[in-house]
Design a protein around this motif. Structure first.
Motif, PDB file in Angstrom:
ATOM      1  N   LEU A 171       0.858  -1.194   0.000  1.00 38.71           N
ATOM      2  CA  LEU A 171       0.000   0.000   0.000  1.00 38.71           C
ATOM      3  C   LEU A 171       0.888   1.236   0.000  1.00 38.71           C
ATOM      4  N   SER A 172       0.407   2.195  -0.757  1.00 31.44           N
ATOM      5  CA  SER A 172       1.192   3.443  -0.825  1.00 31.44           C
ATOM      6  C   SER A 172       1.297   4.072   0.574  1.00 31.44           C
ATOM      7  N   ASP A 173       2.370   4.800   0.804  1.00 33.90           N
ATOM      8  CA  ASP A 173       2.659   5.372   2.133  1.00 33.90           C
ATOM      9  C   ASP A 173       1.601   6.401   2.539  1.00 33.90           C
ATOM     10  N   ASN A 174       1.071   6.207   3.770  1.00 34.96           N
ATOM     11  CA  ASN A 174       0.124   7.173   4.368  1.00 34.96           C
ATOM     12  C   ASN A 174       0.151   6.917   5.864  1.00 34.96           C
ATOM     13  N   GLU A 175      -0.479   7.800   6.626  1.00 35.54           N
ATOM     14  CA  GLU A 175      -0.411   7.704   8.079  1.00 35.54           C
ATOM     15  C   GLU A 175      -1.649   7.070   8.694  1.00 35.54           C
ATOM     16  N   TYR A 176      -2.716   6.822   7.864  1.00 32.70           N
ATOM     17  CA  TYR A 176      -3.966   6.304   8.434  1.00 32.70           C
ATOM     18  C   TYR A 176      -4.201   4.813   8.153  1.00 32.70           C
ATOM     19  N   PHE A 177      -3.680   4.348   7.056  1.00 29.05           N
ATOM     20  CA  PHE A 177      -4.027   2.982   6.634  1.00 29.05           C
ATOM     21  C   PHE A 177      -2.779   2.153   6.338  1.00 29.05           C
ATOM     22  N   SER A 178      -2.936   0.847   6.495  1.00 26.46           N
ATOM     23  CA  SER A 178      -1.936  -0.141   6.097  1.00 26.46           C
ATOM     24  C   SER A 178      -2.694  -1.339   5.472  1.00 26.46           C
ATOM     25  N   VAL A 179      -1.932  -2.251   4.908  1.00 29.18           N
ATOM     26  CA  VAL A 179      -2.546  -3.424   4.276  1.00 29.18           C
ATOM     27  C   VAL A 179      -1.987  -4.687   4.922  1.00 29.18           C
ATOM     28  N   SER A 180      -2.877  -5.650   5.088  1.00 23.84           N
ATOM     29  CA  SER A 180      -2.473  -6.976   5.592  1.00 23.84           C
ATOM     30  C   SER A 180      -3.008  -8.054   4.627  1.00 23.84           C
ATOM     31  N   GLU A 181      -2.399  -9.218   4.703  1.00 30.60           N
ATOM     32  CA  GLU A 181      -2.778 -10.317   3.798  1.00 30.60           C
ATOM     33  C   GLU A 181      -3.516 -11.390   4.585  1.00 30.60           C
ATOM     34  N   LYS A 182      -4.620 -11.824   3.992  1.00 35.09           N
ATOM     35  CA  LYS A 182      -5.411 -12.908   4.558  1.00 35.09           C
ATOM     36  C   LYS A 182      -5.518 -14.038   3.507  1.00 35.09           C
ATOM     37  N   GLU A 183      -5.884 -15.160   4.028  1.00 34.95           N
ATOM     38  CA  GLU A 183      -5.965 -16.320   3.137  1.00 34.95           C
ATOM     39  C   GLU A 183      -7.306 -17.018   3.327  1.00 34.95           C
ATOM     40  N   THR A 184      -7.956 -17.341   2.181  1.00 38.46           N
ATOM     41  CA  THR A 184      -9.241 -18.052   2.234  1.00 38.46           C
ATOM     42  C   THR A 184      -9.003 -19.533   2.517  1.00 38.46           C
ATOM     43  N   SER A 185     -10.111 -20.228   2.712  1.00 40.24           N
ATOM     44  CA  SER A 185      -9.999 -21.652   3.027  1.00 40.24           C
ATOM     45  C   SER A 185      -9.405 -22.461   1.876  1.00 40.24           C
ATOM     46  N   ASP A 186      -9.525 -21.916   0.652  1.00 42.40           N
ATOM     47  CA  ASP A 186      -8.956 -22.647  -0.480  1.00 42.40           C
ATOM     48  C   ASP A 186      -7.567 -22.165  -0.840  1.00 42.40           C
ATOM     49  N   GLY A 187      -6.928 -21.303   0.085  1.00 44.85           N
ATOM     50  CA  GLY A 187      -5.530 -20.934  -0.091  1.00 44.85           C
ATOM     51  C   GLY A 187      -5.293 -19.664  -0.886  1.00 44.85           C
ATOM     52  N   ARG A 188      -6.350 -18.952  -1.253  1.00 41.22           N
ATOM     53  CA  ARG A 188      -6.124 -17.716  -2.018  1.00 41.22           C
ATOM     54  C   ARG A 188      -5.889 -16.551  -1.055  1.00 41.22           C
ATOM     55  N   LYS A 189      -4.997 -15.667  -1.480  1.00 41.85           N
ATOM     56  CA  LYS A 189      -4.643 -14.498  -0.670  1.00 41.85           C
ATOM     57  C   LYS A 189      -5.477 -13.302  -1.097  1.00 41.85           C
ATOM     58  N   TYR A 190      -5.993 -12.598  -0.110  1.00 38.15           N
ATOM     59  CA  TYR A 190      -6.718 -11.342  -0.412  1.00 38.15           C
ATOM     60  C   TYR A 190      -6.252 -10.278   0.594  1.00 38.15           C
ATOM     61  N   PRO A 191      -6.310  -9.009   0.189  1.00 40.94           N
ATOM     62  CA  PRO A 191      -5.828  -7.934   1.084  1.00 40.94           C
ATOM     63  C   PRO A 191      -6.952  -7.386   1.982  1.00 40.94           C
ATOM     64  N   GLU A 192      -6.550  -6.891   3.112  1.00 40.42           N
ATOM     65  CA  GLU A 192      -7.464  -6.155   4.019  1.00 40.42           C
ATOM     66  C   GLU A 192      -6.838  -4.805   4.343  1.00 40.42           C
ATOM     67  N   LEU A 193      -7.691  -3.801   4.235  1.00 37.75           N
ATOM     68  CA  LEU A 193      -7.244  -2.449   4.581  1.00 37.75           C
ATOM     69  C   LEU A 193      -7.419  -2.264   6.091  1.00 37.75           C
ATOM     70  N   VAL A 194      -6.351  -1.861   6.798  1.00 36.78           N
ATOM     71  CA  VAL A 194      -6.351  -1.745   8.262  1.00 36.78           C
ATOM     72  C   VAL A 194      -6.241  -0.263   8.626  1.00 36.78           C
ATOM     73  N   LEU A 195      -7.236   0.141   9.443  1.00 38.26           N
ATOM     74  CA  LEU A 195      -7.210   1.540   9.924  1.00 38.26           C
ATOM     75  C   LEU A 195      -6.193   1.654  11.064  1.00 38.26           C
TER      76      LEU A 195
END
Length: 833
Positions: A171-195
């Motif tokens: 995620l581009s640099d900012n002071e309010y948000f970050s990104v984390s990686e999660k994985e579904t039950s079938d092994g696919r990765k999806y991002p979550e935006l974290v406040l």
């Protein structure tokens, strides 16, 4: 931008795939394995297949290696034996997200027929860039949202697998948000935006960020998405699902519009903040193709027909969101149940036709491949042959079958077959399909010619014209072409081998037998031929038949007199008769032969001319000359008989013999000169005239006697004893004289004979002569049994008597039948005035 390190199960599988391949050796027996990267150029060399199969370059034209597959990604170079890339190979299209991608196919070799299994492992290359769908994301986040709150985002899609797939989000640099990686039950990765910290609408009411997805390729590929965040007023209660994961089982044959599940979320807020909308979140594009979600009710229905063979399960992520963009998520796992909806496929890869009819049982005719895209019992296929007992199927390997002959074939019985191969799966109810193989049977020379008759009997009359057809034989051969073309020849005969060709010949094409010469029954009565019918096959087959030729007799030989014959000096022979010879004395015998046979050689003897016709009698069949009466004083000492010997042919042939008879008691007497003619012209003519007149008179008297007897019988029928001579089987007790038996004459009937016992009496005694006692000797022949009964004072009855009252019916019929034949001969000796 940093390249992410290989992490997670996909990365480790990519690293360990070379070490995992040996584990598949047990699952893939007798396979030849190659490893290539995807997207190789067409005609790129995969490996030397011929060398790996142990084949030399000189064997390639004969073995005819070829690929047997539904889609030929590979081909075989017929000259070098190299396995070449034949079409574009896209690993993602073939295997999707599978870590280990293997293409299995079969190699077919002919002469002998063999099948080899080949496995090509496709290595992934980094040819796909991670892509966000959509590329722009709009979020509304309330200002009262606490720090640490996460907002799931749609993942980037990367079709590559293993280390080349999606690895990291930035995620581009900012002071309010970050990104984390999660994985579904079938092994696919999806991002979550974290406040990271609380928002302040009054300070910043809008934030714009850039989300970057990077794969693990070398060089790495990346994709970006724009995130636009609108800071809203507080809505502090998000919707909540009753459970996080729902599991549903669907049959693949459910129709479009079928209700799968209805999800429902609750929101503790009131008013507009409690209005919830539902949407798919973070789902594969295939999910939206097969499933539909109602935004208001949360009901999920099918949009299209499901196919277990395409996908066995689906993962549906549903988001429930209120107007304040507060949302919650749940996962719906849909498992597809297989139905027997795929018909087995039957493919004929090789057919060997025409098939020789002498092929032994077990000969391979065709190679057959089956396939069923169902799974489990629904995909288990067994094949069988319909109706034709001449063929069976043998399982070769995996889903291959060989069609082989079960027993010997016969082209003459069935020249061609339409073999139906049926494939049936084990589903309930089972599905089946079939394919028809047209098979022609080629001919071999397995049938010998067969004659239409077991043997032939031919009758040919002698003196036939040379070159005439005397018989025709015919043989048939059910084979085709030269194998069924028959030629005829003479194999053997009981004739002289050197003379055979001069007697008969046979037309080799038609089987007509020709006589090469005129046959002579007297020289050749019959002969036998052995004819051979031979076909033109290789080796040739043949059959033999016997022909019995019987040469029929024609009356082409006149009788030949053996006795009397002239002396070597030309002088005539004579026979001496004692002067005291009694009636019936055997004077001599005319001996004649006829070279013909049967009726044509049946000889009869006739007196043509006699010095004294009443002095001698002549046996019609024996030729014996006997005295008919005693010699009188007025009879000449030299008697002459001219005898005709006639055969029974039509027309008859004859010969004559002259008998000189001299009455003398010894040779010392003065014998008359044989040159003196004992038959003066006038005396001979007078005797013949008297003979004709006597025959006519006898005939008239006999008819009158018969008429008188019949009339008296009818009139005096009350006293049958007086007319007993007319009753069958009765004879007079006075035992009158009976004529000798006549066995060889021309009268094949029996008659009632009436003979006067004395010349002066008019009374007749009738004798019934039955076939059993019919006379066997000529009427002109005297016999010792021809002796009249002396009991009543009867006198001896001579052969020719002046008294005409003693007459037999046989005598009458003899003259009535012989007179027309003898009249020309008799009259020929009567001189004209």
């Amino acid at each position: 931008m940093r390249r992410g390190s290989r992490s997670g199960p996909a990365g480790w599988l990519q690293i360990l795939s070379p070490f995992l391949l040996p584990l598949f050796h047990g699952a893939l027996p007798d396979q030849i394995r190659y490893t290539i990267p995807e997207e190789l150029a067409k005609n790129s060399v995969v490996g030397n297949l011929a060398k790996d199969l142990g084949l030399g370059v000189q064997d390639l034209p004969t073995r005819k290696l070829r690929v047997s597959a539904d889609r030929e990604y590979f081909t075989v170079n017929s000259e070098s034996g190299d396995l070449l890339v034949g079409d574009r190979i896209d690993r993602e299209q073939i295997c999707g997200k599978q870590v280990l991608c293997i293409l299995e196919f079969d190699i077919v070799a002919e002469k002998p027929l063999n099948i080899f299994h080949v496995a090509v492992i496709l290595q992934d290359i980094n040819d796909n860039t991670p892509v966000f769908k959509p590329s722009k994301v709009d979020l509304n986040i309330g200002e009262s949202t606490r720090s640490g709150k996460t907002f799931p985002l749609d993942p980037a899609l990367d079709s590559d697998a293993g280390s080349n797939s999606l690895q990291k989000y930035y995620l581009s640099d900012n002071e309010y948000f970050s990104v984390s990686e999660k994985e579904t039950s079938d092994g696919r990765k999806y991002p979550e935006l974290v406040l990271k910290r609380s928002l302040d609408r009054e300070e910043h009411n809008f934030h714009q960020l850039v989300l970057t997805a990077v794969d693990g390729g070398d060089p790495a590929r990346s994709g970006t998405a724009q995130i636009r965040i609108q800071v809203t007023d507080a809505n502090d209660n998000p919707p909540m699902f009753s459970q996080d994961v729902f599991r549903v089982t669907l049959r693949e044959d459910v129709p479009p519009g079928f209700s799968v599940l209805q999800v429902m979320a609750t929101d503790q807020d009131e008013g507009i903040n409690a209005e919830i909308t539902y949407s798919f979140h973070n789902v594969d594009e295939h999910v939206e193709h097969f499933f539909k979600l109602d935004k208001k009710t949360g009901e999920i229905t099918t949009k299209d027909n499901l196919d277990f063979e395409s996908a066995k399960s689906y993962s549906l992520n549903v988001e429930a969101k209120d107007p304040g963009d507060l949302a919650s998520h749940c996962s719906i796992q849909v498992e597809i149940l297989d139905e027997n909806d795929c018909v087995p496929e039957v493919t004929v890869t090789s057919v060997f036709t025409p098939l020789p009819e002498d092929s032994p049982p077990g000969t391979v005719i065709a190679l057959i491949k089956t396939r069923d895209r169902d799974s489990g019992e629904n995909g288990e296929v067994y094949c069988h042959v319909l109706e034709k007992s001449e063929f069976i199927l043998k399982s070769s390997s995996k889903n291959y079958y060989k069609l082989v002959t079960a027993r010997a074939l016969d082209r003459e019985a069935i020249p061609e077959y339409n073999v139906t191969i049926a494939a049936t799966d084990r589903g309930k109810p089972p599905l089946s399909s079939s394919v028809i193989i047209a098979l022609s049977i080629s001919d071999v020379n397995d049938n010998a010619p067969i004659f239409h008759q077991a043997s032939y009997f031919v009758h040919v009359a002698e003196n036939n014209p040379p070159g005439a057809s005397i018989a025709q034989v015919s043989a048939s051969d059910p084979d085709l072409g030269p194998n069924g073309r028959v030629s005829y020849s003479i194999l053997a005969s009981d004739l002289e081998p050197r003379a055979l060709s001069s007697y008969v010949s046979v037309n080799q094409d038609s089987g007509v037998v020709f006589a090469q010469r005129a046959f002579d029954h007297e020289q050749l009565r019959s002969f036998q031929l052995t004819l051979q019918a031979r076909d033109q096959g290789s080796p040739a087959l043949s059959a033999n038949v016997s022909i019995h030729v019987l040469v029929g007799d024609l009356n082409d030989n006149a009788p030949r007199v053996l006795y009397p014959a002239l002396e070597p000096d030309g002088s005539a022979l004579f026979d001496m008769v004692p002067r005291a010879a009694e009636p019936g004395y055997l004077v001599t015998k005319v001996v004649a032969v006829d070279a013909d046979s049967g009726h044509n050689a049946w000889l009869s003897y006739h007196v043509l001319q006699a010095s004294d016709p009443g002095l001698f009698s002549l046996g019609l069949r024996t030729g014996e000359v006997r005295t008919a009466r005693a010699l009188g004083d007025k009879d000449a000492a030299h008697q002459l008989l001219l005898v005709a010997v006639r055969d029974g042919g039509q027309p008859p042939l004859s010969a004559t013999a002259t008998l000189h008879l001299i009455f003398a008691d010894s040779l010392q007497e003065d014998l008359p000169d044989l040159s003196d003619d004992p038959l003066p012209y006038g005396h001979q003519a007078e005797q013949q005239f008297y003979l004709v007149e006597a025959v006519a008179l006898i005939s008239v008297l006999f008819l009158l006697a018969v008429i008188l007897a019949v009339a008296l019988h009818l009139r005096r029928s009350s006293s049958p004893a007086a007319w007993g001579c007319f009753q069958a089987g009765l004879s007079s007790n006075s035992a009158p004289g009976v004529l000798p038996r006549y066995c060889e004459g021309t009268l094949p009937y029996s008659y009632n004979v009436c003979i006067a016992s004395q010349s002066a009496k008019t009374e007749f005694n009738f004798l019934n002569v039955t076939p059993e006692v019919a006379p066997s000797r000529d009427l002109l022949c005297d016999d010792a049994s021809w002796i009249p009964n002396r009991a009543l004072g009867d006198t001896e009855v001579p052969f020719v008597s002046d008294s005409i009252s003693k007459v037999s019916i046989n005598f009458f019929f003899y003259f009535s039948l012989m007179l027309p034949q003898q009249a020309p001969n008799l009259l020929s000796y009567i001189p004209s005035p």
